[in-house]
Design an enzyme around this catalytic site. Structure first.
Site, short mmCIF file in Angstrom:
data_model
loop_
_atom_site.label_atom_id
_atom_site.label_comp_id
_atom_site.label_asym_id
_atom_site.label_seq_id
_atom_site.Cartn_x
_atom_site.Cartn_y
_atom_site.Cartn_z
N TRP A 310 62.72 -24.36 -11.99
CA TRP A 310 63.50 -25.48 -11.46
C TRP A 310 62.63 -26.67 -11.01
CZ3 TRP A 310 63.56 -20.40 -9.93
CH2 TRP A 310 64.65 -19.63 -10.36
N ASP A 311 61.32 -26.63 -11.27
CA ASP A 311 60.41 -27.66 -10.77
C ASP A 311 60.38 -27.67 -9.24
OD1 ASP A 311 58.59 -29.72 -10.69
OD2 ASP A 311 60.00 -31.29 -11.26
N TYR A 312 60.40 -26.48 -8.65
CA TYR A 312 60.36 -26.35 -7.20
C TYR A 312 58.90 -26.25 -6.73
CZ TYR A 312 65.44 -25.72 -6.60
OH TYR A 312 66.81 -25.91 -6.54
#
Length: 631
Positions: A310-312
């Site tokens: 999630w591009d966290y």
């Protein structure tokens, strides 16, 4: 209430200077200055404005610029970096330039972050007396991947450092000009200068390696390097082609001088939204890792997101302080994430101070993707940003807008936070700008309050099979299309905004929150800023703005923060969250402010960079460094 002494927190004696990005080496962003306080802050006026002259509107083969730097103040001089990586020394009382150094970076490279730099670091050489060249040095890591050492007094390169005052940072596996760059200041511990890197997202599976490196502060010689995902772990086969990269430390690092530890926040492994070629948890991506500064060896690590899809990133800087917990003073690392979660970890061991539970999360429906079955959920403090949005929560300024947003949300896979990306589209909440991002947080040791600004924006993430990725009939939506070359899927993502261009999530879209770190509870939470004129909206818009740029707190019981679309800097009462003062800036201030006092009888100043953001095209761009003080 708990009070951590200045010495315990690494705070500079007297508090007159601001010698590092977060003031003290541990990044509390706290100042013991109280000349400006709750009683008189409403009288603050502009003292001076300095224009750097470095602005790019995106023409002439250049990316757009932003002014995100936080200056430092040491030895009576203010040092700041520009969007073009020039380093400028200023008189802190008048704002007049003392010297400027231009590393002459290539402004036309494809820097994914745009033309930005967040600041410098400094080191005083104990082997050189005052007045000798490079007695004090200023370090900058440039967009085109160089580490530069300058004489703080003159701005001239320190020629004993590397070659003619600089060291190349390009010698990493998979290096590619532009995709591999630096935006954050280095960290300094003892006689070492430590740098991470910024690496573009989602271009291919094997992006450059996210190595963290330490260099001799005097000579520039490489002392050690550490790869969050070493080649053997990334491929399971030393002879195989690397199937991932990145996991880079692009944010600000924190330093514990007493323990000889440096705390590294790491981002996601490449590519962000498909992990079928990087099985397992991908340690130490999406983590905070404590390294022994002398050797670069791991003391401990804690992963905030397993097998990120999630591009966290761990975008927020680690923050070091001491908390009163169960009747004892506990040295801690506070680490936030784009998810909105705050983790409080023992600084010596990395073990959670407040419990963290591994909880089941949704499974992936993508062939070849083995998503982590669980993720770490802190029991306390509570999440500081919404993590689940339903169609009933959809918002818009008109009935048509609301219905459009409802239909979009209904059409997406949506099982709350950590719902994996899908071919038909997944709702990602929070989106990839948080929650928390590089804006981070500030800690008030007098009240044991952590002040954090967050975004409330949702995104759509959709995986596109490789055979269809370049077809025009597939590219029917405006947003980001990224190839993720080498993976079986490309990526489409966008933030969900109504036809009126405002977010589909219910406001406030930006908040400022104070968390009681003794109890692990939220003390207060308020909307931050306004998006009234975003997209040319004519009807009234509720408060709360997209924000990028963090807070500071002072012993004057104040929180100072800009960061919002509406181009104000504000001061809030630390105990209640009441807004006590605001001043309009020449442009939005997407940076973290700082404060200092000149001499025992001098004035206290608050300084903020105001230049707009390279990715928010609705904003005007500028180059103003603005200082405020009492009349």
């Amino acid at each position: 209430m708990v009070f951590a002494s200045a010495a315990a927190c690494g705070q500079v004696s007297g508090g007159a200077e601001w010698p590092a990005y977060g003031n003290d080496p541990g990044g509390m962003r706290y100042s013991p200055l109280s000349l400006i306080n709750r009683e008189n802050v409403a009288k603050l006026k502009v003292a001076w404005i300095f224009h750097t002259g470095d602005i790019s509107d995106g023409s002439r083969d250049r990316k757009r610029s932003g002014f995100e730097a936080t200056p430092i103040l040491v030895d009576g001089t203010l040092y700041v970096t520009t969007a073009f990586n020039r380093v400028i020394a200023l008189d802190p009382e008048t704002g007049k330039q003392r010297w400027a150094y231009d590393p002459k970076i290539d402004l036309t490279l494809d820097y994914g972050d745009g033309l930005v730099n967040r600041g410098v670091a400094t080191w005083r050489d104990p082997a050189r007396s005052l007045g000798q060249p490079c007695h004090r040095r200023i370090y900058e890591a440039t967009l085109d991947a160089r580490l530069v050492s300058l004489d703080a007094a003159t701005g001239k390169p320190c020629f004993d450092f590397g070659e003619y005052g600089q060291v190349s940072l390009r010698d990493v596996p998979g290096y590619r000009a532009g995709w591999y760059h630096m935006t954050s200041p280095p960290a300094v511990i003892d006689d070492l200068v430590v740098v991470g890197s910024a690496i573009d997202d989602n271009q291919r599976i094997a992006m450059p390696a996210g190595v963290v490196r330490a260099f001799d502060a005097r000579t520039g010689a490489l002392r050690w390097s550490w790869d969050p995902i070493p080649i053997s772990a990334a491929t399971q086969d030393k002879d195989a082609e690397r199937q991932t990269g990145a996991a880079n430390a692009w944010s600000i690092m924190a330093v514990d001088l007493q323990r000889d530890l440096i705390f590294i926040p790491t981002g996601s492994a490449s590519p962000d939204y498909y992990g079928g070629l990087r099985p397992g948890d991908n340690k130490w991506a999406n983590s905070v890792v404590a390294l022994h500064a002398k050797t670069g060896e791991i003391a401990w690590g804690f992963q905030l997101v397993h097998h990120d899809l999630w591009d966290y990133d761990t975008a927020s800087p680690p923050l070091l302080t001491t908390l009163r917990h169960n009747g004892e003073d506990v040295p801690v690392v506070i680490q936030g994430n784009k998810t909105g979660f705050l983790y409080v970890l023992n600084r010596d061991t990395g073990k959670p101070v407040f419990p963290v539970e591994e909880r089941p999360v949704p499974k992936s429906d993508i062939s070849g993707e083995d998503a982590s079955p669980t993720q770490p959920f802190p029991v306390a403090p509570p999440a500081v940003a919404p993590q689940k949005v339903s169609a009933d929560d959809a918002w818009g300024p008109t009935p048509q807008d609301r219905e459009t947003c409802r239909n979009w949300i209904r059409g997406l896979r949506n099982e709350g936070i950590f719902t994996p990306p899908s071919i038909h589209g997944t709702l990602v909440a929070p989106g990839n700008v948080g929650g928390m991002t590089w804006s981070g947080y500030a800690f008030d040791p007098q009240n044991s309050l952590l002040v954090v600004n967050t975004n409330n924006l949702i995104a759509k993430a959709k995986l596109i099979p490789r055979a269809d990725f370049w077809k025009d009939e597939v590219r029917t939506e405006d947003g980001d299309y990224a190839p993720q070359a080498g993976a079986p899927y490309g990526l489409f993502r966008r933030f969900l905004q109504s036809p009126s261009n405002l977010p589909c999530t219910a406001p406030p879209w930006g908040q400022l929150t104070a968390v009681d770190m003794t109890e692990g509870k939220i003390r207060w939470q308020i909307p931050l800023g306004s998006m009234q004129d975003f997209g040319g909206s004519q009807s009234p818009v509720p408060p709360g703005s997209l924000n990028l740029g963090g807070p500071i707190v002072t012993a004057g019981e104040l929180v100072f923060i800009a960061g919002t679309f509406d181009a104000f800097i504000r001061a809030f009462d630390i105990e209640t969250g009441k807004e006590l003062w605001k001043a309009r800036l020449p442009h939005s201030g997407h940076a973290t402010p700082m404060t200092y006092r000149l001499g025992a009888n001098g004035k206290q100043y608050v300084v903020i960079a105001a230049g707009g953001h390279p990715k928010i095209t609705e904003e005007s761009l500028g180059d103003a460094l603005v200082a405020f003080t009492l009349p």
